[in-house]
Design an enzyme around this catalytic site. Structure first.
Site, PDB file in Angstrom:
ATOM      1  N   SER A  68       1.718  -8.582   3.092  1.00  0.00           N
ATOM      2  CA  SER A  68       0.314  -8.642   2.683  1.00  0.00           C
ATOM      3  C   SER A  68       0.091  -9.746   1.657  1.00  0.00           C
ATOM      4  O   SER A  68       0.365 -10.911   1.923  1.00  0.00           O
ATOM      5  CB  SER A  68      -0.118  -7.266   2.155  1.00  0.00           C
ATOM      6  N   ASP A 191      -1.834  -4.773   8.445  1.00  0.00           N
ATOM      7  CA  ASP A 191      -1.122  -4.946   7.173  1.00  0.00           C
ATOM      8  C   ASP A 191       0.316  -4.422   7.191  1.00  0.00           C
ATOM      9  O   ASP A 191       0.588  -3.294   7.592  1.00  0.00           O
ATOM     10  CB  ASP A 191      -1.911  -4.208   6.079  1.00  0.00           C
TER      11      ASP A 191
END
Length: 305
Positions: A68, A191
């Site tokens: 991320s 993510d």
């Protein structure tokens, strides 16, 4: 016969001299260091401070793995930018350079009342990363780099090591609900924090001898649960805390910048985040240096590759 005997004796002497004057392991390279940069939305600016502080001590990573926000900073670092350059770039960065969609609250409403899969496309983030790594693919960056994402269909962790750098970072950073899933070769990705909030085990699997993990995630007890976005981030915090207990066992040292009070969803706290990253390195520096020195000494004596 006499000449051949002398020749053999001469060769034995030369061989013996070479063997005894070169200490075992003396020509071995130092330990291969990996930096595992965790997710944490806008708190990712703390990674910049960590990199700056490590570089100031002459500690640079050979391998970089990011999840991320960590994949964003990691890609820039692996692409050849040093800590000061990344800081300069991040301080000049406008939100519209990396986010192409609605504001957070509007985003949640739009997503929940429509068939949209996310209100931030992520193309702006992809373009920003690619521009700053000179449009090089993952395998052509200055350092070995990997971005961790989650396969939306299977829930499995995927480690991108080749292909479009910006797109891999975009996939790794696509927080569900906010970002649209990223399609790569017919599969949707979101993510990487869902499967590896701090990707220490990935760094280890890529051949690292020494893994420095940077955890910038919130602790659940530090978060408010007053509103819908608070509850959403709290859910990620709880989930990530459980996974990180396993991931931390793969790290040789863990750097934990203080993130309490730092905003998750905007860049207003970036200066403080960078500072907290620098302070966190200062706190663990004696331990870090001691562990690295011990590892290199062990490798030297054992003659490890």
């Amino acid at each position: 016969m006499k000449n051949s005997t002398l020749a053999i004796l001469f060769l034995l002497l030369v061989t013996s001299a070479c063997t005894t004057t070169t200490p075992l392991g003396a020509d071995r390279p130092p330990a291969k260091i990996a930096l595992a940069l965790g997710g944490g939305a806008a708190r990712g600016f703390a990674h910049v401070g960590v990199i700056k502080a490590l570089e100031a001590q002459g500690i640079t990573a050979d391998i970089v793995v990011g999840t991320s926000a960590g994949s964003v900073v990691g890609a820039l670092y692996a692409g050849g930018l040093n800590g000061f350059q990344i800081q300069e770039l991040s301080m000049d960065m406008g939100v519209d350079q990396v986010l192409d969609g609605s504001g957070m609250y509007q985003c949640i409403v739009e997503t929940m009342v429509s068939v949209k899969r996310g209100c931030i496309k992520g193309q702006a983030l992809q373009d920003f990363v690619n521009k700053n790594v000179n449009n090089r693919p993952l395998e052509a960056l200055n350092k070995t780099f990997a971005a961790v994402a989650t396969n939306l269909s299977t829930g499995e962790m995927v480690v991108f090591r080749t292909g479009n750098t910006g797109k891999a970072v975009r996939a790794s950073s696509s927080v569900p609900v906010f970002f649209e899933p990223v399609s790569i070769n017919g599969q949707d990705y979101v993510d990487g924090g869902l499967v590896a909030p701090v990707p220490s085990s990935v760094a280890r699997s890529m051949g690292a001898d020494f893994v420095i993990a940077v955890n910038i995630s919130d602790r659940p007890q530090d978060r408010s649960t007053a509103g819908i976005t608070d509850i959403l981030w709290q859910t990620f915090s709880i989930f990530g805390q459980t996974i990180n207990r396993h991931e931390q066992s793969s790290a040789d040292i863990i750097i934990r910048p203080i993130t309490l009070g730092l905003p998750s969803a905007d860049v207003s706290g970036r200066n403080r985040a960078v500072l907290e990253g620098e302070k966190a390195v200062a706190l663990i520096l004696p331990e870090l240096k001691a562990k690295l020195a011990k590892l290199n000494e062990t490798r030297h004596v054992a003659g490890m590759p």
